[in-house]
Design an enzyme around this catalytic site. Sequence first.
Site, PDB file in Angstrom:
ATOM      1  N   HIS A   1      -2.279  -1.296  -4.361  1.00 37.15           N
ATOM      2  CA  HIS A   1      -3.737  -1.321  -4.537  1.00 37.15           C
ATOM      3  C   HIS A   1      -4.267   0.106  -4.492  1.00 37.15           C
ATOM      4  CE1 HIS A   1      -4.528  -1.768   0.127  1.00 37.15           C
ATOM      5  NE2 HIS A   1      -3.882  -0.657  -0.176  1.00 37.15           N
TER       6      HIS A   1
ATOM      7  N   SER B   1       0.827  -1.202   0.000  1.00 34.57           N
ATOM      8  CA  SER B   1       0.000   0.000   0.000  1.00 34.57           C
ATOM      9  C   SER B   1       0.866   1.258   0.000  1.00 34.57           C
ATOM     10  CB  SER B   1      -0.950  -0.055   1.208  1.00 34.57           C
ATOM     11  OG  SER B   1      -1.916   0.960   1.156  1.00 34.57           O
TER      12      SER B   1
END
Length: 210
Positions: free
Chosen positions: A131, A106
């Site tokens: 993501h 992330s």
Amino acid sequence: MSDLVKTALSLVPMVVEQTNRGERAYDIFSRLLKERIIFINGPVEDSMAMLVCAQLLFLEAENPKKEISLYINSPGGVVTSGMAIYDTMQFIRPPISTLCMGQAASMGSLLLTAGAKGHRFSLPNARIMVHQPSGGFQGQASDIERHAQDIIRMKRHLNEIYVQHTGQDYEIIENTLDRDHFMTAEEAKMFGLIDDVIQYRAETKKEEKD
């Protein structure tokens, strides 16, 4: 301060150095900071971001030209906290080398790829995950709509940052980040998130002579 944090702090090892004024003890992270090494370890949140930004600014003030090494092992976290670190990395003058050890997921992956071009590395068994941002909201319908618009705008902005640092087309970044996408170190290299996978530290010229 929670018992868990107190326990963690008590386990930080101390190192002792001989100086002209006698012995001096440092906690291990302060000693590594003298070598211009900063750790991003654990979830990215405001308190951690404040400490990382402060260390970056301190090292810039100490020497604005000498490289800073950022070691990353993070599952990601709060986007605004990560962006505070990212913006500081881009703002200061010293080049920043990044290295993933364990994982960079992330926001951790964004900070990994934000290092100076040619100086973004990973250890061979680390994993990298990218993501799109996520969030949960509650309240009036109009407030939820505004939050949704903001997170879509944030998603586009983060995609553009990945485009800038990886060299990938926007459509590829958007499709890759649509769901959790896990990569090995070699896959992250091929994708452009990092520049190289390193297994052993290169010997310095001084060590070679010895």
